[in-house]
Write a protein that holds these residues in place. Structure first.
Motif, PDB file in Angstrom:
ATOM      1  N   GLY A  97      39.950  50.160  41.149  1.00  0.00           N
ATOM      2  CA  GLY A  97      38.581  50.101  39.912  1.00  0.00           C
ATOM      3  C   GLY A  97      39.072  49.005  39.090  1.00  0.00           C
ATOM      4  N   THR A  98      40.354  48.943  38.827  1.00  0.00           N
ATOM      5  CA  THR A  98      40.626  47.787  37.339  1.00  0.00           C
ATOM      6  C   THR A  98      40.957  46.656  37.743  1.00  0.00           C
ATOM      7  OG1 THR A  98      43.056  48.632  37.804  1.00  0.00           O
ATOM      8  CG2 THR A  98      41.711  49.938  36.154  1.00  0.00           C
ATOM      9  N   ASP A  99      40.767  46.408  39.247  1.00  0.00           N
ATOM     10  CA  ASP A  99      41.095  45.129  39.878  1.00  0.00           C
ATOM     11  C   ASP A  99      39.685  44.256  39.866  1.00  0.00           C
ATOM     12  OD1 ASP A  99      41.407  42.502  41.168  1.00  0.00           O
ATOM     13  OD2 ASP A  99      42.344  43.594  42.934  1.00  0.00           O
ATOM     14  N   PRO A 100      39.559  43.049  38.781  1.00  0.00           N
ATOM     15  CA  PRO A 100      38.386  42.634  38.731  1.00  0.00           C
ATOM     16  C   PRO A 100      37.683  41.860  40.103  1.00  0.00           C
ATOM     17  CG  PRO A 100      39.781  41.401  37.642  1.00  0.00           C
ATOM     18  CD  PRO A 100      40.533  42.518  37.904  1.00  0.00           C
ATOM     19  N   ARG A 101      38.856  41.512  41.064  1.00  0.00           N
ATOM     20  CA  ARG A 101      38.417  41.018  42.079  1.00  0.00           C
ATOM     21  C   ARG A 101      37.946  42.101  43.347  1.00  0.00           C
ATOM     22  NH1 ARG A 101      44.087  38.275  42.343  1.00  0.00           N
ATOM     23  NH2 ARG A 101      44.459  40.729  41.594  1.00  0.00           N
ATOM     24  N   SER A 102      38.365  43.223  42.922  1.00  0.00           N
ATOM     25  CA  SER A 102      37.898  44.288  44.085  1.00  0.00           C
ATOM     26  C   SER A 102      36.305  44.491  44.195  1.00  0.00           C
ATOM     27  CB  SER A 102      38.542  45.563  43.596  1.00  0.00           C
ATOM     28  OG  SER A 102      38.257  46.602  44.703  1.00  0.00           O
ATOM     29  N   ARG A 105      35.545  47.402  41.972  1.00  0.00           N
ATOM     30  CA  ARG A 105      35.938  47.459  40.645  1.00  0.00           C
ATOM     31  C   ARG A 105      34.729  48.080  39.947  1.00  0.00           C
ATOM     32  NH1 ARG A 105      33.188  44.630  36.634  1.00  0.00           N
ATOM     33  NH2 ARG A 105      31.570  43.312  37.382  1.00  0.00           N
ATOM     34  N   TRP A 106      35.231  48.917  38.807  1.00  0.00           N
ATOM     35  CA  TRP A 106      34.443  49.762  37.821  1.00  0.00           C
ATOM     36  C   TRP A 106      33.856  48.718  36.949  1.00  0.00           C
ATOM     37  CZ3 TRP A 106      39.171  52.677  36.336  1.00  0.00           C
ATOM     38  CH2 TRP A 106      39.729  53.653  37.425  1.00  0.00           C
ATOM     39  N   ARG A 108      32.608  47.641  33.482  1.00  0.00           N
ATOM     40  CA  ARG A 108      33.537  47.655  32.468  1.00  0.00           C
ATOM     41  C   ARG A 108      33.029  48.144  31.189  1.00  0.00           C
ATOM     42  NH1 ARG A 108      38.223  44.072  32.350  1.00  0.00           N
ATOM     43  NH2 ARG A 108      37.677  43.630  30.200  1.00  0.00           N
ATOM     44  N   GLN A 144      46.434  45.639  34.577  1.00  0.00           N
ATOM     45  CA  GLN A 144      45.067  45.895  34.908  1.00  0.00           C
ATOM     46  C   GLN A 144      44.255  47.052  34.079  1.00  0.00           C
ATOM     47  OE1 GLN A 144      45.198  44.323  39.579  1.00  0.00           O
ATOM     48  NE2 GLN A 144      44.513  46.407  39.082  1.00  0.00           N
ATOM     49  N   TYR A 148      41.553  46.695  31.431  1.00  0.00           N
ATOM     50  CA  TYR A 148      40.113  47.333  31.635  1.00  0.00           C
ATOM     51  C   TYR A 148      39.881  48.146  30.355  1.00  0.00           C
ATOM     52  CZ  TYR A 148      36.645  50.671  33.262  1.00  0.00           C
ATOM     53  OH  TYR A 148      35.592  51.234  33.394  1.00  0.00           O
TER      54      TYR A 148
END
Length: 657
Positions: A97-102, A105-106, A108, A144, A148
């Motif tokens: 969730g906190t990985d901007p590349r996932s 991701r959540w 923000r 991360q 976030y």
């Protein structure tokens, strides 16, 4: 879920049977039932149902953050013991969730305001479970998480309970060596100090906003923050005041729980259900209040919902009260929103040997005796009757607005009465146009006036113990559009003004006597050149009684849950019309709601006092109160138990007091 009755212990918990084992089983069931709805890396939990008003990205974040609360409380109270692998399961979600590349991701905090709410839940669980989760996260994931949460710094938060979300997030950042702004925390604390009201209560901002947020947010976060910041002189100096307010508030709060465990059906966000138990656990954690009474209140609330279908057969908390009833949701609600109910599991953060789990349950106030309580901050006259276990509130102080405003009446805030056995009409035409628990003037088209913006004139306890309250407002009609977000409170629009209404209430047991007077109003033309309304028919609406059918008995009796309740309006001086109106699917409690009322046949006279007696009880009353007058300014009420009270009525607007 399997029945929790197998865990009952009537020796330890003679009123509910519930123990810590019940609570643990409920938490585990909710958590395991959520897993099938998680994304592959667990970062998003998207429950069944249409997307919420903020979209599926927010829905998935809510589902994670709010169930994360339950997981955190569960593991913290077990000292890290974690047979379900909750910390590992949620750690995967944190990483993704906190990985901007996932792809999971959540959203923000600087992309959507709702992320600010959910970030606070994530931060507080990371605080409570630090040795078993945060300290074990890989450094990259810790970085991360910090990244976030960082947009909370210097960000704008609405000046309501949301301010605590910023304080909690930044306090957590400070505790892990992340960036934070001391000024944000100090300004936020100063703002929340301004929410404090009489007798330990908090208002949710500057308005007369009193609801369950007073307990599950405004009492919860101060003690949590003081714990997070322990050792800081600012926190240590504030802690005694926070605790004293909590203890005084809890005195009132335990009086607002019905014998069947129902919390008061009042205020927005009711889909959070047993989150209403939160302040009782906060009290236990802070050492404020009697442990046996606090657990009785909290367990009664949770059992009330579990016994009535929440969670449902799939282990899901739906949008609704007992079962699913989507009309109860506000526009900010999504399928994951009901899981703020997890706050009500806060007691699980306390170990099994804590006094709140080992003390024998004590009876609620309504189980001990009849009572009359004056809650001054929200302006409520509270009565509880032991025979039926019902708690009632007559409202002369809450409308989620300010004196002098002219908004529509929210059924959640501005009705004249709320109880643990009834719900205001929340759907259909009577939700927007006051009917149940109202005093209204009807315009030429039969539309009722609104009361939001009233002035509180009186809150008092008479020598006999009877409660008295009074308020005044200018009747008004609001042409409000249907657009815009629905946050559960009144709407603005073009206003047409009418006469002034004075209302005096006397409350004793299951009865309320209403004294009503109209006075001429002066106002400019309303919308589209409509002239001010000088007078119209006067109507009084009574308690909205849940019913399985539309059948109306002479006493307006209906079956609610396992108890028989009766709602009645007895027309007094000045009224010559009365009846009972069945309303289909107007509340979450039953398929039908029966609303008794009385009214004038023609325009009401100004300067004349009208009287009506309003009843809600477990059985039909033998006789109503009797009202007589000793001159124009003194009303005498003789109650069915023989008590005689004298009420001094207020002077009309513009007259000397």
């Amino acid at each position: 879920m399997r029945s929790l009755r197998e865990f009952d212990d009537l020796r330890l918990s003679p009123h509910t049977g519930w123990t810590r084992q019940h609570w643990a089983a409920l938490a585990d069931h909710l958590l395991l039932s959520a897993r099938p709805h998680a994304s592959p890396s667990h970062a998003r939990i998207t429950f069944p149902g249409p997307p919420g008003g903020y979209g599926t990205d927010v829905d998935g974040l809510e589902g994670f953050a709010r169930t994360f609360l339950a997981a955190g409380f569960r593991v913290a109270g077990e000292g890290g013991r974690d047979p379900l692998g909750l910390m590992d399961w949620y750690a995967r979600g944190l990483a993704a969730g906190t990985d901007p590349r996932s792809p999971e991701r959540w959203v923000r905090l600087d992309e959507h305001g709702q992320a600010k709410v959910e970030a606070a839940s994530i931060a507080l669980v990371l605080h409570l479970t630090r040795p078993w989760l945060w300290d074990r996260l890989p450094p990259l994931v810790q970085e991360q998480v910090v990244d976030y949460l960082t947009p909370a710094i210097g960000s704008d938060y609405p000046p309501i309970n949301w301010v605590w979300f910023q304080i909690v997030v930044e306090q957590f950042l400070a505790s892990v060596g992340g960036p934070y702004a001391r000024g944000d925390i100090e300004r936020g604390l100063a703002l929340t100090d301004g929410f404090a009201r009489q007798d330990g209560w908090y208002a949710d901002g500057a308005e007369r906003a009193y609801d369950h947020y007073a307990g599950w947010a405004l009492q919860f976060y101060p003690l949590l923050w003081a714990e997070m910041a322990a050792g800081d002189p600012a926190a240590d100096s504030r802690l005694p005041g926070y605790r004293d307010r909590l203890e005084r508030y809890l005195h009132d709060a335990v009086h607002l729980v019905g014998a069947d465990g129902s919390p008061l059906v009042q205020g927005r966000s009711l889909i959070y259900r047993f989150a209403a138990a939160t302040p009782f656990w906060v009290g236990a954690r802070a050492g404020a209040g009697s442990p046996g009474l606090l657990r009785r209140a909290a367990s009664g609330i949770a059992r009330h919902f579990v016994d009535r279908g929440a969670p449902d057969e799939d282990g899901i908390l739906t949008l609704g009260w007992h079962g699913a009833w989507p009309a109860m949701a506000q526009s900010y609600s999504g399928p994951g929103s009901p899981y703020w109910a997890a706050k009500g599991l806060y007691g699980l953060s306390l170990p099994a040997e804590h006094p709140v789990w080992t003390a024998v349950e004590e009876p609620l106030p309504v189980e001990r005796d009849d009572f009359h309580l004056l809650a001054r901050a929200p302006g409520w006259l509270v009565s509880g009757t032991r025979a039926d276990g019902i708690v009632r509130v007559v409202n002369h102080g809450t409308d989620h607005s300010r004196p002098g405003s002219h908004l529509t009446d929210s059924p959640l805030y501005a009705r004249l009465g709320y109880s643990t056995a009834t719900s205001p009409l929340l759907a259909g035409p009577h939700a927007a146009d006051p009917f149940d628990q109202s005093v209204a003037v009807l315009d030429e088209d039969g539309r009722p006036s609104h009361r939001t913006g009233f002035e509180t004139l009186l809150l008092d306890r008479l020598p006999s113990g009877t409660l008295a309250g009074a308020s005044r407002w200018q009747a008004h009609w609001v042409a409000s559009g249907a657009g815009g977000p629905d946050h559960g409170y009144g709407r603005s629009g073009a206003v047409r003004l009418g006469p002034w209404i004075d209302l005096v209430s006397a409350v004793r047991g299951a009865w309320e006597v209403r004294l009503i007077r109209l006075s001429p109003g002066s106002a400019p033309e309303g919308p589209d050149g409509a002239a001010p309304l000088d007078a119209g028919r006067l109507r009084v609406g009574g308690w909205p009684l849940p019913s399985a059918t539309a059948t109306v008995a002479a006493t307006v009796a209906a079956t609610y849950s396992t108890a028989v309740a009766c709602s009645r309006v007895v027309a007094g001086a000045g009224f010559d019309r009365s009846g009972t109106t069945p309303v289909a699917d107007g509340s979450p409690l039953a398929p039908w709601t029966l609303v008794p009322w009385c009214a004038t046949g023609g325009p009401a006279r100004t300067g004349t006092w009208y009287t009506a007696s309003v009843h809600l009880g477990g059985q039909a009353p033998a006789e109503p109160p009797a009202v007589s007058w000793d001159g124009p300014a003194l009303a005498r009420v003789t109650w069915p138990d023989g008590t005689l009270d004298t009420l001094a009525v207020p002077a009309a607007p513009g007259e000397p007091g």
